[in-house]
Scaffold this motif. Sequence first.
Motif, PDB file in Angstrom:
ATOM      1  N   LYS A 152       0.845  -1.199   0.000  1.00 21.10           N
ATOM      2  CA  LYS A 152       0.000   0.000   0.000  1.00 21.10           C
ATOM      3  C   LYS A 152       0.874   1.241   0.000  1.00 21.10           C
ATOM      4  CE  LYS A 152      -4.150  -1.754   2.365  1.00 21.10           C
ATOM      5  NZ  LYS A 152      -5.088  -1.474   1.235  1.00 21.10           N
ATOM      6  N   ILE A 153       0.418   2.255  -0.698  1.00 25.04           N
ATOM      7  CA  ILE A 153       1.096   3.550  -0.631  1.00 25.04           C
ATOM      8  C   ILE A 153       0.905   4.114   0.766  1.00 25.04           C
ATOM      9  CG2 ILE A 153       1.099   5.923  -1.494  1.00 25.04           C
ATOM     10  CD1 ILE A 153       0.240   4.780  -4.213  1.00 25.04           C
ATOM     11  N   TYR A 154       2.023   4.406   1.435  1.00 23.63           N
ATOM     12  CA  TYR A 154       1.931   4.869   2.820  1.00 23.63           C
ATOM     13  C   TYR A 154       2.461   6.285   3.017  1.00 23.63           C
ATOM     14  CZ  TYR A 154       6.943   3.805   3.098  1.00 23.63           C
ATOM     15  OH  TYR A 154       8.306   3.777   2.876  1.00 23.63           O
ATOM     16  N   TRP A 155       3.182   6.834   2.014  1.00 20.39           N
ATOM     17  CA  TRP A 155       3.690   8.198   2.149  1.00 20.39           C
ATOM     18  C   TRP A 155       3.944   8.780   0.771  1.00 20.39           C
ATOM     19  CZ3 TRP A 155       9.115  10.300   2.473  1.00 20.39           C
ATOM     20  CH2 TRP A 155       9.118  11.635   2.914  1.00 20.39           C
ATOM     21  N   ARG A 156       3.550  10.044   0.596  1.00 24.73           N
ATOM     22  CA  ARG A 156       3.746  10.748  -0.671  1.00 24.73           C
ATOM     23  C   ARG A 156       4.490  12.050  -0.424  1.00 24.73           C
ATOM     24  NH1 ARG A 156      -0.613  10.743  -4.635  1.00 24.73           N
ATOM     25  NH2 ARG A 156      -1.170  12.828  -3.915  1.00 24.73           N
ATOM     26  N   HIS A 157       5.462  12.335  -1.287  1.00 24.09           N
ATOM     27  CA  HIS A 157       6.237  13.568  -1.141  1.00 24.09           C
ATOM     28  C   HIS A 157       6.597  14.061  -2.536  1.00 24.09           C
ATOM     29  CE1 HIS A 157       9.827  15.834   0.893  1.00 24.09           C
ATOM     30  NE2 HIS A 157       8.897  16.640   0.426  1.00 24.09           N
ATOM     31  N   ILE A 158       5.999  15.168  -2.950  1.00 21.93           N
ATOM     32  CA  ILE A 158       6.117  15.613  -4.331  1.00 21.93           C
ATOM     33  C   ILE A 158       7.515  16.096  -4.686  1.00 21.93           C
ATOM     34  CG2 ILE A 158       5.422  18.020  -3.923  1.00 21.93           C
ATOM     35  CD1 ILE A 158       3.690  17.726  -6.514  1.00 21.93           C
ATOM     36  N   ASP A 159       8.264  16.611  -3.702  1.00 19.23           N
ATOM     37  CA  ASP A 159       9.615  17.141  -3.965  1.00 19.23           C
ATOM     38  C   ASP A 159      10.673  16.377  -3.177  1.00 19.23           C
ATOM     39  OD1 ASP A 159       8.869  19.241  -5.763  1.00 19.23           O
ATOM     40  OD2 ASP A 159       8.136  20.382  -4.045  1.00 19.23           O
ATOM     41  N   HIS A 160      10.526  15.076  -3.099  1.00 21.67           N
ATOM     42  CA  HIS A 160      11.430  14.278  -2.267  1.00 21.67           C
ATOM     43  C   HIS A 160      12.858  14.247  -2.841  1.00 21.67           C
ATOM     44  CE1 HIS A 160      12.304  11.343   0.819  1.00 21.67           C
ATOM     45  NE2 HIS A 160      12.909  10.588  -0.080  1.00 21.67           N
ATOM     46  N   VAL A 161      13.833  14.215  -1.930  1.00 25.77           N
ATOM     47  CA  VAL A 161      15.238  14.023  -2.284  1.00 25.77           C
ATOM     48  C   VAL A 161      15.747  12.839  -1.483  1.00 25.77           C
ATOM     49  CG1 VAL A 161      17.560  15.004  -2.283  1.00 25.77           C
ATOM     50  CG2 VAL A 161      15.597  16.463  -2.808  1.00 25.77           C
ATOM     51  N   SER A 162      16.400  11.895  -2.150  1.00 24.98           N
ATOM     52  CA  SER A 162      16.872  10.692  -1.481  1.00 24.98           C
ATOM     53  C   SER A 162      17.887  11.023  -0.399  1.00 24.98           C
ATOM     54  CB  SER A 162      17.511   9.743  -2.491  1.00 24.98           C
ATOM     55  OG  SER A 162      18.160   8.670  -1.833  1.00 24.98           O
ATOM     56  N   SER A 163      17.671  10.495   0.797  1.00 22.53           N
ATOM     57  CA  SER A 163      18.612  10.699   1.892  1.00 22.53           C
ATOM     58  C   SER A 163      19.807   9.751   1.774  1.00 22.53           C
ATOM     59  CB  SER A 163      17.909  10.465   3.235  1.00 22.53           C
ATOM     60  OG  SER A 163      17.395   9.154   3.313  1.00 22.53           O
ATOM     61  N   ILE A 164      19.698   8.747   0.898  1.00 22.66           N
ATOM     62  CA  ILE A 164      20.781   7.780   0.700  1.00 22.66           C
ATOM     63  C   ILE A 164      21.649   8.170  -0.491  1.00 22.66           C
ATOM     64  CG2 ILE A 164      21.352   5.369   0.199  1.00 22.66           C
ATOM     65  CD1 ILE A 164      18.730   4.585   1.554  1.00 22.66           C
ATOM     66  N   TYR A 165      21.001   8.450  -1.621  1.00 22.00           N
ATOM     67  CA  TYR A 165      21.744   8.734  -2.847  1.00 22.00           C
ATOM     68  C   TYR A 165      21.808  10.230  -3.166  1.00 22.00           C
ATOM     69  CZ  TYR A 165      21.059   3.735  -3.242  1.00 22.00           C
ATOM     70  OH  TYR A 165      21.061   2.388  -2.982  1.00 22.00           O
ATOM     71  N   HIS A 166      21.071  11.042  -2.398  1.00 17.23           N
ATOM     72  CA  HIS A 166      21.121  12.498  -2.527  1.00 17.23           C
ATOM     73  C   HIS A 166      20.782  12.967  -3.941  1.00 17.23           C
ATOM     74  CE1 HIS A 166      22.890  12.277   1.442  1.00 17.23           C
ATOM     75  NE2 HIS A 166      23.845  11.488   0.965  1.00 17.23           N
ATOM     76  N   VAL A 167      19.760  12.359  -4.513  1.00 18.25           N
ATOM     77  CA  VAL A 167      19.274  12.754  -5.828  1.00 18.25           C
ATOM     78  C   VAL A 167      17.779  13.049  -5.734  1.00 18.25           C
ATOM     79  CG1 VAL A 167      21.011  11.447  -7.089  1.00 18.25           C
ATOM     80  CG2 VAL A 167      18.853  10.339  -6.475  1.00 18.25           C
ATOM     81  N   PRO A 168      17.280  13.954  -6.575  1.00 18.48           N
ATOM     82  CA  PRO A 168      15.851  14.270  -6.557  1.00 18.48           C
ATOM     83  C   PRO A 168      15.004  13.062  -6.937  1.00 18.48           C
ATOM     84  CG  PRO A 168      17.084  15.939  -7.754  1.00 18.48           C
ATOM     85  CD  PRO A 168      18.022  14.790  -7.544  1.00 18.48           C
ATOM     86  N   MET A 169      13.852  12.933  -6.278  1.00 15.67           N
ATOM     87  CA  MET A 169      12.882  11.874  -6.581  1.00 15.67           C
ATOM     88  C   MET A 169      11.501  12.510  -6.686  1.00 15.67           C
ATOM     89  SD  MET A 169      14.323   9.040  -3.843  1.00 15.67           S
ATOM     90  CE  MET A 169      12.857   8.011  -3.978  1.00 15.67           C
TER      91      MET A 169
END
Length: 232
Positions: A157-174
């Motif tokens: 199930k989709i549990y979280w949505r973030h339109i301007d997310h940035v990866s905390s692991i790879y530090h790239v925009p998602m």
Amino acid sequence: MGDIRRRGAVALGITALVAPVTLALGTGTAQAATGCTSTAGPYQKRVEKFLGRPVDGRQSTADCKAIKGFQTKHGITPNIGYAGPVTWGVMDLMTKQRAVGKNPGKDGKCPVNKGRIACVNLTLQLSWIQDGRKLVYGPVPVRTGRDGYETRTGLKKIYWRHIDHVSSIYHVPMPYSQFFDGGQAFHSVGVSMWNPPGSHGCVNMTRTDAKAYWSLLRSGDDVFVYGRKPGT
């Protein structure tokens, strides 16, 4: 050559190239001038047919230019116009995706008793949204987890949505991230959906498709992932 073989095997599940390094990379002044190999690859005829070139199994300058253009567009390296297993594997996947047409659920594997649900077929690298048996959006090509970072299968199930997310692991925009399993999410990327070897587990999409998924799905909606990505 070992590195090229590993990339071919990881990306598309092919254990070895059939040409020696001097053939795969090409030699001479022609390659130096054009970045193209004059050597025909093991998938030459099939690649020629896919690209609408004369199917004779011989590498021409025009053949190499067409193959190189395809490789460059989809981030296939080395992009020297060689008709090898990675290039053919991408083309073969595209052909299989096209054959699905507008009936992606014909295999009956994505649940039809959940209402609105996002389906992901790892084997065909396709995703779509359905409501019961009704196709709502897609199917669209996606780019899922590479070998060692596989997108996990099952009902989620989709549990979280973030339109301007940035990866905390790879530090790239998602952009347009919709998380459905740990750190795995639908989100847009700026590379080809056929760019090998794949993601770090997320379901990559074009910006257009990720925006459509963002508008059509909500937290709590079901996601069903099944199959196995080629090369994993």
